[in-house]
Design a protein around this motif. Structure first.
Motif, PDB file in Angstrom:
ATOM      1  N   ASP A 296       0.760  -1.304   0.004  1.00  0.00           N
ATOM      2  CA  ASP A 296       0.093  -0.021  -0.229  1.00  0.00           C
ATOM      3  C   ASP A 296       0.847   1.340   0.031  1.00  0.00           C
ATOM      4  O   ASP A 296       0.478   2.252  -0.657  1.00  0.00           O
ATOM      5  CB  ASP A 296      -1.050  -0.026   1.053  1.00  0.00           C
ATOM      6  CG  ASP A 296      -1.941  -1.192   1.104  1.00  0.00           C
ATOM      7  OD1 ASP A 296      -2.238  -1.711   0.131  1.00  0.00           O
ATOM      8  OD2 ASP A 296      -2.765  -1.416   2.148  1.00  0.00           O
ATOM      9  N   THR A 297       1.953   1.266   0.654  1.00  0.00           N
ATOM     10  CA  THR A 297       2.940   2.353   0.972  1.00  0.00           C
ATOM     11  C   THR A 297       3.449   2.531  -0.686  1.00  0.00           C
ATOM     12  O   THR A 297       3.507   3.609  -1.090  1.00  0.00           O
ATOM     13  CB  THR A 297       3.977   2.041   1.868  1.00  0.00           C
ATOM     14  OG1 THR A 297       3.141   2.250   3.216  1.00  0.00           O
ATOM     15  CG2 THR A 297       4.864   3.228   1.896  1.00  0.00           C
ATOM     16  N   TRP A 298       3.757   1.615  -1.256  1.00  0.00           N
ATOM     17  CA  TRP A 298       4.571   1.737  -2.339  1.00  0.00           C
ATOM     18  C   TRP A 298       3.617   1.945  -3.500  1.00  0.00           C
ATOM     19  O   TRP A 298       3.753   2.905  -4.442  1.00  0.00           O
ATOM     20  CB  TRP A 298       5.237   0.075  -2.897  1.00  0.00           C
ATOM     21  CG  TRP A 298       6.068   0.053  -4.069  1.00  0.00           C
ATOM     22  CD1 TRP A 298       5.690   0.087  -5.274  1.00  0.00           C
ATOM     23  CD2 TRP A 298       7.253   0.589  -4.297  1.00  0.00           C
ATOM     24  NE1 TRP A 298       7.010   0.228  -5.983  1.00  0.00           N
ATOM     25  CE2 TRP A 298       7.888   0.645  -5.286  1.00  0.00           C
ATOM     26  CE3 TRP A 298       8.325   1.082  -3.109  1.00  0.00           C
ATOM     27  CZ2 TRP A 298       9.058   0.793  -5.836  1.00  0.00           C
ATOM     28  CZ3 TRP A 298       9.594   1.354  -3.454  1.00  0.00           C
ATOM     29  CH2 TRP A 298      10.027   1.066  -4.503  1.00  0.00           C
ATOM     30  N   SER A 299       2.312   1.701  -3.462  1.00  0.00           N
ATOM     31  CA  SER A 299       1.314   2.078  -4.392  1.00  0.00           C
ATOM     32  C   SER A 299       1.132   3.628  -4.388  1.00  0.00           C
ATOM     33  O   SER A 299       0.970   4.133  -5.285  1.00  0.00           O
ATOM     34  CB  SER A 299       0.003   1.130  -4.133  1.00  0.00           C
ATOM     35  OG  SER A 299      -1.024   1.686  -4.869  1.00  0.00           O
ATOM     36  N   GLU A 300       0.979   4.250  -3.037  1.00  0.00           N
ATOM     37  CA  GLU A 300       0.682   5.382  -2.696  1.00  0.00           C
ATOM     38  C   GLU A 300       2.188   6.444  -3.403  1.00  0.00           C
ATOM     39  O   GLU A 300       2.039   7.199  -4.061  1.00  0.00           O
ATOM     40  CB  GLU A 300       0.811   5.686  -1.257  1.00  0.00           C
ATOM     41  CG  GLU A 300      -0.702   5.472  -0.843  1.00  0.00           C
ATOM     42  CD  GLU A 300      -2.002   6.235  -1.549  1.00  0.00           C
ATOM     43  OE1 GLU A 300      -1.907   7.281  -1.680  1.00  0.00           O
ATOM     44  OE2 GLU A 300      -2.890   5.412  -1.757  1.00  0.00           O
ATOM     45  N   ALA A 301       3.279   5.731  -3.109  1.00  0.00           N
ATOM     46  CA  ALA A 301       4.631   6.319  -3.679  1.00  0.00           C
ATOM     47  C   ALA A 301       4.649   6.789  -5.182  1.00  0.00           C
ATOM     48  O   ALA A 301       4.751   7.526  -5.860  1.00  0.00           O
ATOM     49  CB  ALA A 301       5.857   5.771  -3.208  1.00  0.00           C
ATOM     50  N   LEU A 302       4.023   5.348  -5.961  1.00  0.00           N
ATOM     51  CA  LEU A 302       4.012   5.453  -7.411  1.00  0.00           C
ATOM     52  C   LEU A 302       2.689   6.419  -7.778  1.00  0.00           C
ATOM     53  O   LEU A 302       3.305   7.257  -8.782  1.00  0.00           O
ATOM     54  CB  LEU A 302       3.588   4.195  -7.724  1.00  0.00           C
ATOM     55  CG  LEU A 302       4.731   3.118  -7.850  1.00  0.00           C
ATOM     56  CD1 LEU A 302       4.029   1.751  -8.413  1.00  0.00           C
ATOM     57  CD2 LEU A 302       5.673   3.280  -8.514  1.00  0.00           C
ATOM     58  N   LYS A 303       1.744   6.544  -6.903  1.00  0.00           N
ATOM     59  CA  LYS A 303       1.017   7.823  -7.389  1.00  0.00           C
ATOM     60  C   LYS A 303       1.344   8.971  -7.266  1.00  0.00           C
ATOM     61  O   LYS A 303       1.207  10.012  -7.987  1.00  0.00           O
ATOM     62  CB  LYS A 303      -0.331   7.437  -6.632  1.00  0.00           C
ATOM     63  CG  LYS A 303      -1.226   6.303  -6.858  1.00  0.00           C
ATOM     64  CD  LYS A 303      -2.479   6.260  -5.880  1.00  0.00           C
ATOM     65  CE  LYS A 303      -2.974   4.985  -5.971  1.00  0.00           C
ATOM     66  NZ  LYS A 303      -4.079   4.782  -4.920  1.00  0.00           N
ATOM     67  N   LEU A 304       2.035   9.456  -6.228  1.00  0.00           N
ATOM     68  CA  LEU A 304       2.934  10.452  -5.991  1.00  0.00           C
ATOM     69  C   LEU A 304       4.081  11.011  -7.132  1.00  0.00           C
ATOM     70  O   LEU A 304       4.155  12.063  -7.558  1.00  0.00           O
ATOM     71  CB  LEU A 304       3.390  10.450  -4.715  1.00  0.00           C
ATOM     72  CG  LEU A 304       2.609  10.760  -3.461  1.00  0.00           C
ATOM     73  CD1 LEU A 304       3.327  10.655  -2.291  1.00  0.00           C
ATOM     74  CD2 LEU A 304       1.949  12.113  -3.525  1.00  0.00           C
ATOM     75  N   VAL A 305       4.712  10.042  -7.539  1.00  0.00           N
ATOM     76  CA  VAL A 305       5.469   9.962  -8.527  1.00  0.00           C
ATOM     77  C   VAL A 305       4.696  10.419  -9.846  1.00  0.00           C
ATOM     78  O   VAL A 305       5.220  11.409 -10.661  1.00  0.00           O
ATOM     79  CB  VAL A 305       6.457   9.015  -8.759  1.00  0.00           C
ATOM     80  CG1 VAL A 305       7.414   8.712  -9.940  1.00  0.00           C
ATOM     81  CG2 VAL A 305       7.277   8.520  -7.305  1.00  0.00           C
TER      82      VAL A 305
END
Length: 122
Positions: free
Chosen positions: A111-120
């Motif tokens: 979930d953290t990785w998914s959020e980080a990808l969205k931010l990028v």
């Protein structure tokens, strides 16, 4: 149908960027851990073992692809090793608690990785 599905998954993997591949690994690991839990609850220990080995293989892949020149990689390495130990313990001792903990940890990573990808992307 199965061949079409395999072709789709292969295309997804070969066209994904490294961030998306990592997300796929996390998602696959969560899937196999949950399937192992269901197999354990059903008393199908052979299937439980198969799913847990697949989850361990994913954790190993995450470990070997870490770029250790980044400080966060040291922390992730320790976390991956801990998750792997939980999965092994769940498999050897047929215990659900380490499996619950590993599912929670990998889900949080995903979930953290998914959020980080969205931010990028934004």
């Amino acid at each position: 149908m199965n061949q079409a599905q395999n072709t789709y998954f292969n295309t997804q993997i070969t066209t994904a960027n490294p961030g998306e591949l990592t997300l796929m690994l996390y998602s696959g690991c969560v899937k196999f851990l949950k399937l192992a839990l269901k197999s354990m609850e059903a008393g199908d220990f052979e299937q439980k073992n198969t799913y847990l080995i697949k989850a361990i293989n994913i954790v190993d892949e995450l470990l070997i692809t870490l770029d250790m020149k980044y400080e966060i990689s040291q922390s992730l390495s320790s976390l991956y090793i801990y998750i792997k130990e939980l999965i092994i313990k769940a498999n050897i001792k047929t215990q659900q608690e380490p499996l619950f903990e590993s599912i929670q940890l990998v889900t949080e990573l995903r979930d953290t990785w998914s959020e980080a990808l969205k931010l990028v992307k934004s």
